[in-house]
Enzyme design. Structure first.
Site, PDB file in Angstrom:
ATOM      1  N   SER A   9     -35.257 -24.116   7.901  1.00 54.19           N
ATOM      2  CA  SER A   9     -36.638 -23.986   8.362  1.00 54.19           C
ATOM      3  C   SER A   9     -37.184 -22.639   7.932  1.00 54.19           C
ATOM      4  O   SER A   9     -36.672 -21.589   8.338  1.00 54.19           O
ATOM      5  CB  SER A   9     -36.709 -24.082   9.889  1.00 54.19           C
ATOM      6  OG  SER A   9     -37.963 -23.584  10.315  1.00 54.19           O
ATOM      7  N   HIS A  34     -37.543 -27.332   5.136  1.00 57.20           N
ATOM      8  CA  HIS A  34     -38.214 -27.772   6.369  1.00 57.20           C
ATOM      9  C   HIS A  34     -39.376 -26.829   6.673  1.00 57.20           C
ATOM     10  O   HIS A  34     -39.202 -25.618   6.770  1.00 57.20           O
ATOM     11  CB  HIS A  34     -37.203 -27.771   7.520  1.00 57.20           C
ATOM     12  CG  HIS A  34     -37.728 -28.321   8.801  1.00 57.20           C
ATOM     13  ND1 HIS A  34     -37.805 -29.674   9.068  1.00 57.20           N
ATOM     14  CD2 HIS A  34     -38.219 -27.708   9.913  1.00 57.20           C
ATOM     15  CE1 HIS A  34     -38.307 -29.878  10.273  1.00 57.20           C
ATOM     16  NE2 HIS A  34     -38.573 -28.694  10.812  1.00 57.20           N
ATOM     17  N   ASP A  36     -42.445 -25.972   9.219  1.00 56.38           N
ATOM     18  CA  ASP A  36     -42.918 -26.167  10.588  1.00 56.38           C
ATOM     19  C   ASP A  36     -44.391 -25.825  10.701  1.00 56.38           C
ATOM     20  O   ASP A  36     -44.788 -24.677  10.522  1.00 56.38           O
ATOM     21  CB  ASP A  36     -42.109 -25.275  11.541  1.00 56.38           C
ATOM     22  CG  ASP A  36     -40.721 -25.822  11.761  1.00 56.38           C
ATOM     23  OD1 ASP A  36     -40.601 -27.013  12.086  1.00 56.38           O
ATOM     24  OD2 ASP A  36     -39.743 -25.054  11.598  1.00 56.38           O
ATOM     25  N   MET A  38     -47.582 -25.623  13.090  1.00 55.16           N
ATOM     26  CA  MET A  38     -47.911 -25.503  14.520  1.00 55.16           C
ATOM     27  C   MET A  38     -49.368 -25.112  14.696  1.00 55.16           C
ATOM     28  O   MET A  38     -49.907 -24.336  13.901  1.00 55.16           O
ATOM     29  CB  MET A  38     -47.019 -24.447  15.169  1.00 55.16           C
ATOM     30  CG  MET A  38     -45.537 -24.683  14.975  1.00 55.16           C
ATOM     31  SD  MET A  38     -44.566 -23.524  15.942  1.00 55.16           S
ATOM     32  CE  MET A  38     -42.906 -23.920  15.347  1.00 55.16           C
ATOM     33  N   HIS A  67     -42.904 -30.891   9.150  1.00 55.89           N
ATOM     34  CA  HIS A  67     -42.821 -31.225  10.575  1.00 55.89           C
ATOM     35  C   HIS A  67     -44.127 -30.797  11.241  1.00 55.89           C
ATOM     36  O   HIS A  67     -44.353 -29.611  11.467  1.00 55.89           O
ATOM     37  CB  HIS A  67     -41.608 -30.468  11.154  1.00 55.89           C
ATOM     38  CG  HIS A  67     -41.395 -30.647  12.615  1.00 55.89           C
ATOM     39  ND1 HIS A  67     -40.481 -29.870  13.331  1.00 55.89           N
ATOM     40  CD2 HIS A  67     -41.943 -31.495  13.520  1.00 55.89           C
ATOM     41  CE1 HIS A  67     -40.491 -30.243  14.589  1.00 55.89           C
ATOM     42  NE2 HIS A  67     -41.372 -31.215  14.748  1.00 55.89           N
ATOM     43  N   MET A  69     -46.426 -30.263  14.146  1.00 58.28           N
ATOM     44  CA  MET A  69     -46.506 -30.093  15.612  1.00 58.28           C
ATOM     45  C   MET A  69     -47.960 -29.795  15.935  1.00 58.28           C
ATOM     46  O   MET A  69     -48.310 -28.685  16.370  1.00 58.28           O
ATOM     47  CB  MET A  69     -45.561 -28.961  16.045  1.00 58.28           C
ATOM     48  CG  MET A  69     -44.095 -29.346  15.940  1.00 58.28           C
ATOM     49  SD  MET A  69     -42.981 -27.931  15.948  1.00 58.28           S
ATOM     50  CE  MET A  69     -42.975 -27.556  14.195  1.00 58.28           C
ATOM     51  N   MET A 138     -35.803 -33.316  18.469  1.00 60.79           N
ATOM     52  CA  MET A 138     -35.904 -31.885  18.778  1.00 60.79           C
ATOM     53  C   MET A 138     -34.809 -31.541  19.777  1.00 60.79           C
ATOM     54  O   MET A 138     -34.710 -32.147  20.849  1.00 60.79           O
ATOM     55  CB  MET A 138     -37.273 -31.550  19.382  1.00 60.79           C
ATOM     56  CG  MET A 138     -38.435 -31.613  18.410  1.00 60.79           C
ATOM     57  SD  MET A 138     -38.257 -30.565  16.956  1.00 60.79           S
ATOM     58  CE  MET A 138     -38.067 -28.933  17.688  1.00 60.79           C
ATOM     59  N   GLY A 143     -41.857 -24.981  19.139  1.00 58.51           N
ATOM     60  CA  GLY A 143     -42.790 -23.856  19.214  1.00 58.51           C
ATOM     61  C   GLY A 143     -42.223 -22.582  18.609  1.00 58.51           C
ATOM     62  O   GLY A 143     -42.956 -21.803  18.019  1.00 58.51           O
ATOM     63  N   PHE A 144     -40.920 -22.396  18.751  1.00 57.07           N
ATOM     64  CA  PHE A 144     -40.336 -21.123  18.314  1.00 57.07           C
ATOM     65  C   PHE A 144     -38.937 -21.335  17.750  1.00 57.07           C
ATOM     66  O   PHE A 144     -38.215 -22.230  18.198  1.00 57.07           O
ATOM     67  CB  PHE A 144     -40.241 -20.147  19.494  1.00 57.07           C
ATOM     68  CG  PHE A 144     -41.571 -19.912  20.152  1.00 57.07           C
ATOM     69  CD1 PHE A 144     -42.478 -19.008  19.604  1.00 57.07           C
ATOM     70  CD2 PHE A 144     -41.941 -20.628  21.278  1.00 57.07           C
ATOM     71  CE1 PHE A 144     -43.727 -18.813  20.185  1.00 57.07           C
ATOM     72  CE2 PHE A 144     -43.190 -20.437  21.872  1.00 57.07           C
ATOM     73  CZ  PHE A 144     -44.081 -19.531  21.315  1.00 57.07           C
ATOM     74  N   GLY A 145     -38.572 -20.478  16.803  1.00 58.82           N
ATOM     75  CA  GLY A 145     -37.194 -20.437  16.334  1.00 58.82           C
ATOM     76  C   GLY A 145     -36.347 -19.644  17.322  1.00 58.82           C
ATOM     77  O   GLY A 145     -36.867 -19.027  18.262  1.00 58.82           O
ATOM     78  N   ASP A 174     -33.225 -30.637  15.094  1.00 53.93           N
ATOM     79  CA  ASP A 174     -33.988 -29.412  14.839  1.00 53.93           C
ATOM     80  C   ASP A 174     -34.029 -28.563  16.110  1.00 53.93           C
ATOM     81  O   ASP A 174     -34.569 -29.001  17.129  1.00 53.93           O
ATOM     82  CB  ASP A 174     -35.403 -29.829  14.424  1.00 53.93           C
ATOM     83  CG  ASP A 174     -36.310 -28.670  14.041  1.00 53.93           C
ATOM     84  OD1 ASP A 174     -35.830 -27.528  13.960  1.00 53.93           O
ATOM     85  OD2 ASP A 174     -37.507 -28.930  13.808  1.00 53.93           O
ATOM     86  N   GLY A 175     -33.468 -27.364  16.003  1.00 51.87           N
ATOM     87  CA  GLY A 175     -33.547 -26.411  17.113  1.00 51.87           C
ATOM     88  C   GLY A 175     -32.179 -25.968  17.586  1.00 51.87           C
ATOM     89  O   GLY A 175     -31.374 -26.782  18.032  1.00 51.87           O
ATOM     90  N   SER A 197     -32.908 -19.779  12.170  1.00 52.84           N
ATOM     91  CA  SER A 197     -32.201 -18.506  12.372  1.00 52.84           C
ATOM     92  C   SER A 197     -30.824 -18.510  11.724  1.00 52.84           C
ATOM     93  O   SER A 197     -30.424 -17.528  11.108  1.00 52.84           O
ATOM     94  CB  SER A 197     -32.005 -18.234  13.868  1.00 52.84           C
ATOM     95  OG  SER A 197     -33.075 -18.700  14.608  1.00 52.84           O
TER      96      SER A 197
HETATM   97  C1  DX5 Z   1     -39.135 -25.273  16.397  1.00 51.74           C
HETATM   98  C2  DX5 Z   1     -39.079 -25.667  14.943  1.00 51.74           C
HETATM   99  C3  DX5 Z   1     -37.742 -25.468  14.326  1.00 51.74           C
HETATM  100  C4  DX5 Z   1     -37.258 -24.052  14.355  1.00 51.74           C
HETATM  101  C5  DX5 Z   1     -35.764 -24.043  14.281  1.00 51.74           C
HETATM  102  O1  DX5 Z   1     -40.299 -25.702  16.966  1.00 51.74           O
HETATM  103  O2  DX5 Z   1     -39.415 -27.025  14.781  1.00 51.74           O
HETATM  104  O3  DX5 Z   1     -37.705 -25.990  13.006  1.00 51.74           O
HETATM  105  O4  DX5 Z   1     -37.776 -23.293  13.322  1.00 51.74           O
HETATM  106  O5  DX5 Z   1     -35.352 -22.724  14.392  1.00 51.74           O
HETATM  107  P1  DX5 Z   1     -33.897 -22.350  14.893  1.00 51.74           P
HETATM  108  O6  DX5 Z   1     -32.943 -22.980  13.941  1.00 51.74           O
HETATM  109  O7  DX5 Z   1     -33.909 -20.879  14.849  1.00 51.74           O
HETATM  110  O8  DX5 Z   1     -33.744 -22.906  16.294  1.00 51.74           O
HETATM  111 ZN    ZN Z   2     -39.108 -28.143  12.786  1.00 50.36          ZN
END
Ligand code: DX5
Ligand code: ZN
Length: 228
Positions: A9, A34, A36, A38, A67, A69, A138, A143-145, A174-175, A197
């Site tokens: 991602s 990937h 993301d 948002m 993806h 969102m 998910m 929303g966040f990594g 994912d996540g 990450s």
């Molecule tokens: C979260 C995203 C993910 C995110 C994954 O909303 O859809 O793709 O970037 O990040 P990590 O691997 O750090 O959880």
């Molecule tokens: Zn994603």
């Protein structure tokens, strides 16, 4: 067992050097990229629009796994398709007409995916399975990594793998995916692993991708063959 695909991602990449970062994960052996998207409405963060997807397209030939969102999603699907997305995934939670959104994605010749947030039951996709190329579970709240994998999602992955049966549908997670949770997800039946990450941490992209891939492959080999 399924071949495991790794989709870094770019949410965890250096946004000031996104083209270089995409080239770097390509050379490091990723399978898909990937992306993301948002909107600050469906999820509490704002990231990338179709202009950025289009700007990144010349930097790699790998699959762009986009993806979305965003709510609503339908008004933006054409722009993401024309920007060079290969797979467009929408969330089941964003509106009452998931089937229409999937048909719209297909109308642009793209592969269609649906994503479920952690609290959404898998029955939400029972009647659209034949339109799907990908299901994205998910394993954190979107929303966040950098969040932690939610263990209860292993059971959901297993159940969806059973629903898929022999259909040619990818099951992506994912996540919070790292080498440890990749093994859990692959054992449960996932075949595409998104990691932000865990890929970008420390700058050793090739090593990080290889570690996730081998942990997942070991998990997938240990999984029971039935229903997979
Ligand atoms: C979260 C995203 C993910 C995110 C994954 O909303 O859809 O793709 O970037 O990040 P990590 O691997 O750090 O959880
Ligand atoms: Zn994603």
């Amino acid at each position: 067992m399924h071949d495991i695909l790794i989709a870094p991602s770019i949410l965890s990449a250096d946004f000031a050097r996104l083209g270089d970062e995409v080239r770097a994960i390509d050379q490091a052996g990723c399978d898909w990229v990937h992306i993301d998207v948002m909107d600050g409405h469906f999820v509490p963060n704002i990231t990338i629009g179709p202009g950025v997807v289009g700007a990144l397209r010349p930097h790699t030939r790998k699959v762009f796994d986009v993806h979305l969102m965003i709510a609503p999603c339908d008004p933006y699907i054409e722009a993401f398709a024309k920007a060079g997305s290969d797979i467009i995934t929408v969330h089941a939670e964003v509106g009452p007409h998931l089937d229409r959104s999937l048909q719209l994605i297909k109308s642009f010749g793209k592969r269609a995916g649906v994503s479920l947030t952690p609290s959404t039951h898998e029955s939400a996709i029972a009647h659209v399975l034949d339109r799907l190329d990908l299901i994205l579970v998910m394993t954190v709240n979107p929303g966040f990594g950098g969040q932690a994998f939610i263990p209860a999602m292993a059971e959901k992955i297993r159940s969806i793998r059973g629903m898929i049966g022999s259909r040619p549908i990818h099951l992506e997670v994912d996540g919070g995916i790292n080498a440890e949770t990749a093994a859990i997800a692959a054992t449960a039946g996932a075949d595409v692993l998104v990691a932000g990450s865990a890929v970008f941490a420390g700058g050793r992209y090739a090593e990080n991708i290889a570690a996730i891939r081998s942990a997942a492959a070991a998990g997938a080999r240990s999984a029971p063959a039935q229903g997979r």
